[in-house]
Design a protein around this motif. Sequence first.
Motif, PDB file in Angstrom:
ATOM      1  N   TRP A  69       9.569   9.405   3.956  1.00 29.78           N
ATOM      2  CA  TRP A  69       7.868   9.199   4.230  1.00 29.78           C
ATOM      3  C   TRP A  69       7.672   7.823   4.940  1.00 29.78           C
ATOM      4  O   TRP A  69       7.778   6.824   4.233  1.00 29.78           O
ATOM      5  CB  TRP A  69       7.456   9.635   2.577  1.00 29.78           C
ATOM      6  CG  TRP A  69       8.573  10.526   2.625  1.00 29.78           C
ATOM      7  CD1 TRP A  69       9.250  10.547   1.604  1.00 29.78           C
ATOM      8  CD2 TRP A  69       7.417  12.040   2.524  1.00 29.78           C
ATOM      9  NE1 TRP A  69       9.773  12.644   1.752  1.00 29.78           N
ATOM     10  CE2 TRP A  69       8.297  12.988   2.229  1.00 29.78           C
ATOM     11  CE3 TRP A  69       6.512  12.483   3.429  1.00 29.78           C
ATOM     12  CZ2 TRP A  69       8.318  14.657   1.769  1.00 29.78           C
ATOM     13  CZ3 TRP A  69       5.947  14.220   3.165  1.00 29.78           C
ATOM     14  CH2 TRP A  69       7.139  14.439   2.640  1.00 29.78           C
ATOM     15  N   TRP A  70       6.431   7.839   5.466  1.00 25.72           N
ATOM     16  CA  TRP A  70       6.051   6.855   5.917  1.00 25.72           C
ATOM     17  C   TRP A  70       4.857   7.082   5.883  1.00 25.72           C
ATOM     18  O   TRP A  70       4.397   8.471   6.227  1.00 25.72           O
ATOM     19  CB  TRP A  70       6.118   6.783   7.439  1.00 25.72           C
ATOM     20  CG  TRP A  70       7.329   6.785   8.103  1.00 25.72           C
ATOM     21  CD1 TRP A  70       8.090   7.775   8.155  1.00 25.72           C
ATOM     22  CD2 TRP A  70       8.763   5.614   8.170  1.00 25.72           C
ATOM     23  NE1 TRP A  70       9.571   7.707   8.314  1.00 25.72           N
ATOM     24  CE2 TRP A  70       9.232   5.966   8.188  1.00 25.72           C
ATOM     25  CE3 TRP A  70       8.409   4.519   7.777  1.00 25.72           C
ATOM     26  CZ2 TRP A  70      11.206   5.698   8.181  1.00 25.72           C
ATOM     27  CZ3 TRP A  70       9.565   4.095   8.383  1.00 25.72           C
ATOM     28  CH2 TRP A  70      10.556   3.572   8.453  1.00 25.72           C
ATOM     29  N   CYS A  71       3.709   6.239   5.339  1.00 34.09           N
ATOM     30  CA  CYS A  71       2.231   5.987   5.503  1.00 34.09           C
ATOM     31  C   CYS A  71       1.127   6.944   6.997  1.00 34.09           C
ATOM     32  O   CYS A  71       1.437   5.922   7.987  1.00 34.09           O
ATOM     33  CB  CYS A  71       1.804   4.722   5.067  1.00 34.09           C
ATOM     34  SG  CYS A  71      -0.048   4.914   4.865  1.00 34.09           S
ATOM     35  N   ASP A  72       0.705   7.140   6.581  1.00 36.28           N
ATOM     36  CA  ASP A  72      -0.157   8.500   7.651  1.00 36.28           C
ATOM     37  C   ASP A  72      -1.667   6.870   8.048  1.00 36.28           C
ATOM     38  O   ASP A  72      -2.022   6.760   9.293  1.00 36.28           O
ATOM     39  CB  ASP A  72      -0.678   9.433   7.630  1.00 36.28           C
ATOM     40  CG  ASP A  72      -0.037  10.644   7.234  1.00 36.28           C
ATOM     41  OD1 ASP A  72       1.122  10.236   7.465  1.00 36.28           O
ATOM     42  OD2 ASP A  72       0.006  11.406   6.086  1.00 36.28           O
TER      43      ASP A  72
ATOM     44  N   TYR B 274       7.439   1.854   4.997  1.00 36.73           N
ATOM     45  CA  TYR B 274       7.913   3.087   5.066  1.00 36.73           C
ATOM     46  C   TYR B 274       7.716   2.946   3.465  1.00 36.73           C
ATOM     47  O   TYR B 274       7.266   2.356   2.013  1.00 36.73           O
ATOM     48  CB  TYR B 274       9.117   2.248   5.034  1.00 36.73           C
ATOM     49  CG  TYR B 274      10.486   3.363   4.536  1.00 36.73           C
ATOM     50  CD1 TYR B 274      10.516   4.327   5.136  1.00 36.73           C
ATOM     51  CD2 TYR B 274      11.256   2.645   3.105  1.00 36.73           C
ATOM     52  CE1 TYR B 274      11.984   5.331   4.680  1.00 36.73           C
ATOM     53  CE2 TYR B 274      12.327   3.158   3.185  1.00 36.73           C
ATOM     54  CZ  TYR B 274      12.555   4.783   3.132  1.00 36.73           C
ATOM     55  OH  TYR B 274      13.594   5.977   3.620  1.00 36.73           O
ATOM     56  N   LEU B 275       7.333   4.342   3.205  1.00 37.53           N
ATOM     57  CA  LEU B 275       6.389   4.397   1.465  1.00 37.53           C
ATOM     58  C   LEU B 275       8.218   4.903   0.687  1.00 37.53           C
ATOM     59  O   LEU B 275       7.552   3.994  -0.560  1.00 37.53           O
ATOM     60  CB  LEU B 275       6.099   6.760   1.733  1.00 37.53           C
ATOM     61  CG  LEU B 275       4.695   6.284   2.146  1.00 37.53           C
ATOM     62  CD1 LEU B 275       4.192   6.999   2.285  1.00 37.53           C
ATOM     63  CD2 LEU B 275       3.886   4.760   1.619  1.00 37.53           C
TER      64      LEU B 275
ATOM     65  N   LYS C 205      -3.859   7.479   0.067  1.00 30.03           N
ATOM     66  CA  LYS C 205      -3.239   8.459  -0.949  1.00 30.03           C
ATOM     67  C   LYS C 205      -2.752   9.139   0.325  1.00 30.03           C
ATOM     68  O   LYS C 205      -3.212   9.884   0.958  1.00 30.03           O
ATOM     69  CB  LYS C 205      -4.322   8.703  -1.463  1.00 30.03           C
ATOM     70  CG  LYS C 205      -3.868   9.717  -2.182  1.00 30.03           C
ATOM     71  CD  LYS C 205      -4.489  10.583  -3.482  1.00 30.03           C
ATOM     72  CE  LYS C 205      -4.872   9.347  -4.337  1.00 30.03           C
ATOM     73  NZ  LYS C 205      -5.763  10.245  -5.056  1.00 30.03           N
ATOM     74  N   ASN C 206      -1.453   9.271   0.450  1.00 30.69           N
ATOM     75  CA  ASN C 206      -0.380  10.048   1.476  1.00 30.69           C
ATOM     76  C   ASN C 206       0.450  11.642   0.708  1.00 30.69           C
ATOM     77  O   ASN C 206      -0.186  11.777  -0.390  1.00 30.69           O
ATOM     78  CB  ASN C 206       1.112   9.185   2.007  1.00 30.69           C
ATOM     79  CG  ASN C 206       0.256   8.159   2.810  1.00 30.69           C
ATOM     80  OD1 ASN C 206       0.142   8.155   4.042  1.00 30.69           O
ATOM     81  ND2 ASN C 206       0.237   6.674   2.583  1.00 30.69           N
ATOM     82  N   SER C 207      -0.698  12.700   1.198  1.00 28.89           N
ATOM     83  CA  SER C 207       0.361  13.446   1.205  1.00 28.89           C
ATOM     84  C   SER C 207       1.937  13.709   1.227  1.00 28.89           C
ATOM     85  O   SER C 207       2.532  13.647   2.233  1.00 28.89           O
ATOM     86  CB  SER C 207      -0.742  14.929   1.778  1.00 28.89           C
ATOM     87  OG  SER C 207       0.510  16.072   1.077  1.00 28.89           O
TER      88      SER C 207
ATOM     89  N   HIS D 124       1.408  10.046  -3.001  1.00 29.80           N
ATOM     90  CA  HIS D 124       1.671   8.705  -2.967  1.00 29.80           C
ATOM     91  C   HIS D 124       0.738   7.631  -2.219  1.00 29.80           C
ATOM     92  O   HIS D 124       0.539   8.085  -1.381  1.00 29.80           O
ATOM     93  CB  HIS D 124       3.114   8.081  -2.404  1.00 29.80           C
ATOM     94  CG  HIS D 124       3.139   6.568  -2.751  1.00 29.80           C
ATOM     95  ND1 HIS D 124       3.711   6.203  -4.208  1.00 29.80           N
ATOM     96  CD2 HIS D 124       3.194   5.502  -1.749  1.00 29.80           C
ATOM     97  CE1 HIS D 124       4.113   5.050  -3.708  1.00 29.80           C
ATOM     98  NE2 HIS D 124       3.871   4.782  -2.576  1.00 29.80           N
ATOM     99  N   LYS D 125       0.361   6.268  -3.656  1.00 26.16           N
ATOM    100  CA  LYS D 125      -0.730   5.562  -2.743  1.00 26.16           C
ATOM    101  C   LYS D 125      -0.315   4.557  -2.208  1.00 26.16           C
ATOM    102  O   LYS D 125       0.674   3.901  -2.899  1.00 26.16           O
ATOM    103  CB  LYS D 125      -1.473   5.460  -3.566  1.00 26.16           C
ATOM    104  CG  LYS D 125      -2.897   4.229  -3.412  1.00 26.16           C
ATOM    105  CD  LYS D 125      -3.596   4.385  -4.630  1.00 26.16           C
ATOM    106  CE  LYS D 125      -5.014   2.729  -3.686  1.00 26.16           C
ATOM    107  NZ  LYS D 125      -5.731   2.785  -5.395  1.00 26.16           N
ATOM    108  N   CYS D 126      -0.198   4.427  -0.942  1.00 30.39           N
ATOM    109  CA  CYS D 126       0.869   3.496   0.147  1.00 30.39           C
ATOM    110  C   CYS D 126      -0.068   1.993  -0.474  1.00 30.39           C
ATOM    111  O   CYS D 126      -0.353   1.744  -0.859  1.00 30.39           O
ATOM    112  CB  CYS D 126       0.651   3.061   1.237  1.00 30.39           C
ATOM    113  SG  CYS D 126       1.001   1.831   2.369  1.00 30.39           S
ATOM    114  N   THR D 127       1.734   0.989  -1.080  1.00 27.79           N
ATOM    115  CA  THR D 127       1.613  -0.234  -1.748  1.00 27.79           C
ATOM    116  C   THR D 127       0.287  -1.323  -0.515  1.00 27.79           C
ATOM    117  O   THR D 127       0.042  -2.508  -0.741  1.00 27.79           O
ATOM    118  CB  THR D 127       2.519  -0.246  -2.901  1.00 27.79           C
ATOM    119  OG1 THR D 127       3.161  -1.600  -0.858  1.00 27.79           O
ATOM    120  CG2 THR D 127       2.295   0.173  -3.677  1.00 27.79           C
ATOM    121  N   ASN D 128       0.857  -0.755   0.899  1.00 29.10           N
ATOM    122  CA  ASN D 128       0.369  -2.073   1.903  1.00 29.10           C
ATOM    123  C   ASN D 128      -0.873  -1.940   1.693  1.00 29.10           C
ATOM    124  O   ASN D 128      -2.071  -3.331   2.239  1.00 29.10           O
ATOM    125  CB  ASN D 128       1.396  -1.703   2.909  1.00 29.10           C
ATOM    126  CG  ASN D 128       1.397  -2.644   3.910  1.00 29.10           C
ATOM    127  OD1 ASN D 128       1.396  -3.461   3.502  1.00 29.10           O
ATOM    128  ND2 ASN D 128       0.395  -2.268   5.161  1.00 29.10           N
TER     129      ASN D 128
END
Length: 62
Positions: free
Chosen positions: A10-13, A18-19, A40-42, A32-36
């Motif tokens: 999974w990758w942040c949109d 990299y998630l 908010k990614n589905s 998942h909310k990207c820490t970078n």
Amino acid sequence: MSERFPNIDWWCDRCGAYLNDQVGFDDHNYTHKCTNCGHKNSISRDNIYESHEDYWNANNDE
């Protein structure tokens, strides 16, 4: 607990990070909310693509 989507990366949109390795990532969650970057990614079957090109074609109107 086993993964809901085994062998899926999974990758942040937004930023492309990299998630799977991020703190708190669990593919049983629907987002998942990207820490970078905080996006908010589905996390769903609808967001699994065979390639980056397939993702790009599905998400960009050209």
